[in-house]
Design an enzyme around this catalytic site. Sequence first.
Site, mmCIF file in Angstrom:
data_model
loop_
_atom_site.group_PDB
_atom_site.id
_atom_site.type_symbol
_atom_site.label_atom_id
_atom_site.label_comp_id
_atom_site.label_asym_id
_atom_site.label_seq_id
_atom_site.Cartn_x
_atom_site.Cartn_y
_atom_site.Cartn_z
ATOM 1 N N LEU A 75 74.636 16.718 -20.521
ATOM 2 C CA LEU A 75 76.083 16.746 -20.728
ATOM 3 C C LEU A 75 76.705 17.692 -19.710
ATOM 4 C CD1 LEU A 75 76.162 17.248 -24.633
ATOM 5 C CD2 LEU A 75 76.063 15.079 -23.373
ATOM 6 N N CYS A 76 77.751 17.219 -19.023
ATOM 7 C CA CYS A 76 78.462 18.085 -18.066
ATOM 8 C C CYS A 76 79.008 19.312 -18.796
ATOM 9 C CB CYS A 76 79.612 17.317 -17.427
ATOM 10 S SG CYS A 76 80.753 18.377 -16.521
ATOM 11 N N ILE A 77 78.689 20.481 -18.284
ATOM 12 C CA ILE A 77 79.018 21.702 -19.029
ATOM 13 C C ILE A 77 80.513 21.903 -19.207
ATOM 14 C CG2 ILE A 77 78.855 23.181 -16.961
ATOM 15 C CD1 ILE A 77 77.721 25.357 -18.887
#
Lengths: 130, 130, 131, 131
Positions: A75-77
């Site tokens: 997941l993109c932070i």
Amino acid sequence: MNYALLVLAPPGSASRAALGFARAACARGHQLERVFFLDRGVENGMGTAVAPQGERDLPAQWAQLASEQGVELVLCISSAIRRGLLDATEAQRHEKVGPTVAPGFTIGGLGLLVETCTDCERLLTFGEGC
Amino acid sequence: MNYALLVLAPPGSASRAALGFARAACARGHQLERVFFLDRGVENGMGTAVAPQGERDLPAQWAQLASEQGVELVLCISSAIRRGLLDATEAQRHEKVGPTVAPGFTIGGLGLLVETCTDCERLLTFGEGC
Amino acid sequence: MASDTPKASGQAEPPRLLLVTRSPPYGSSLARSALDTALAAAAFDMAPALLFLDHGVLQLLPQQEGAASETRSHGKVLDSLPLYDIDRIYVDAAALLHFGLQDMPLPAAAEVVDSTGIRALLEGCDHILSF
Amino acid sequence: MASDTPKASGQAEPPRLLLVTRSPPYGSSLARSALDTALAAAAFDMAPALLFLDHGVLQLLPQQEGAASETRSHGKVLDSLPLYDIDRIYVDAAALLHFGLQDMPLPAAAEVVDSTGIRALLEGCDHILSF
């Protein structure tokens, strides 16, 4: 073929299509290195979400595929933390309850998406319009 | 005037407009009984969300208005739990970490929205298109 | 003499990475996610080409003072692209026409491309990310 | 004799609660949220009138076997509305025309309304919820 996926769509038909593609690719013996979830796509990894009766638990299904096939689910932070998806480290850092990220998913930077672009032979995007 | 709001829009310009309207109405001495958050509107009450630097913490601002003016902030239960917004009771029931609902917000059924319709003099909707 | 000829889009080397951005700057964060990805790629020495397609051309509208804050900050990020060596920006000619924006000032690096140019871009690049 | 005249929309008593649903059945859950609210209101003895406006008329398209599951279940909920005494359903005539759906079969309780009828509905009802 060495595949990777970029999922931009929140839970719904487009993200189910991504899951279906991922399963089909693995079933046919292709390599699926990584699925990168960006923007609303990160909502597919929400660990506290409760699927309505009769609907499938998408995070659990992604996690099952990941553990069976060795697929990395990232997941993109920045997309994740603004939407309340925190791993144990981020939860502690921001003094929030957690982790709220579903088991099997990790949080990582956009650099991993760039790395994915160069490493895989084909990267497919699953957006809102599928 | 006795107002209530229905917020359908996720955090963004439309939900900021709802907050601005709520503040202005209270500042002018109007009564604001309840804000009902439905559909993606419930995302405004995500307690684990971390606002990006330079952006306002919307759940905290709603909660501040609620405590100062006695406004009830209700998240639709079915919209909330499918998106991972759980109060302590729901978190326990579904064996998830929690509560993930921000302080100041409660979870309730659509019956409360219907009750709001009949009780208030004017109910305004803030949707995606504002 | 031939080496001094300015590059036309058909002659430029195809980009390794092309980001296609089709969303308007409001209503979702997809436009912003595309730009964030562009900046990340540039930071990893892989400065991408950007193609503003369909509603994506609306991202290039001049920013209004009174506009919502996310729209203003979008404009700031757009302005900063050359600093990150992102200097190949393509804009969908048909979309400009559709929205009546033919005369809109575009970023200095921008090149307006027709459907043939768009096809050449999509076919020529190594990697496409579509937002 | 006059009491036997079937009600036309202009003559019907204005609804207390009107739900306006303008979203297509895909791409967001707003259409479903409107129907959920309609069922909840009916359960609280406040059966609303429903107005399908703009893209909302696409919710009335016949369900395809192969369609995404959320679209199929949307059709099931629509079919169940009369069981909940939700029997005042208005459909935007201009939107039907725009989408070429003039000949689409509509629910039995549906009445097609033009802009004058829509204005009468919006002005006449006590409460409006707009999705």
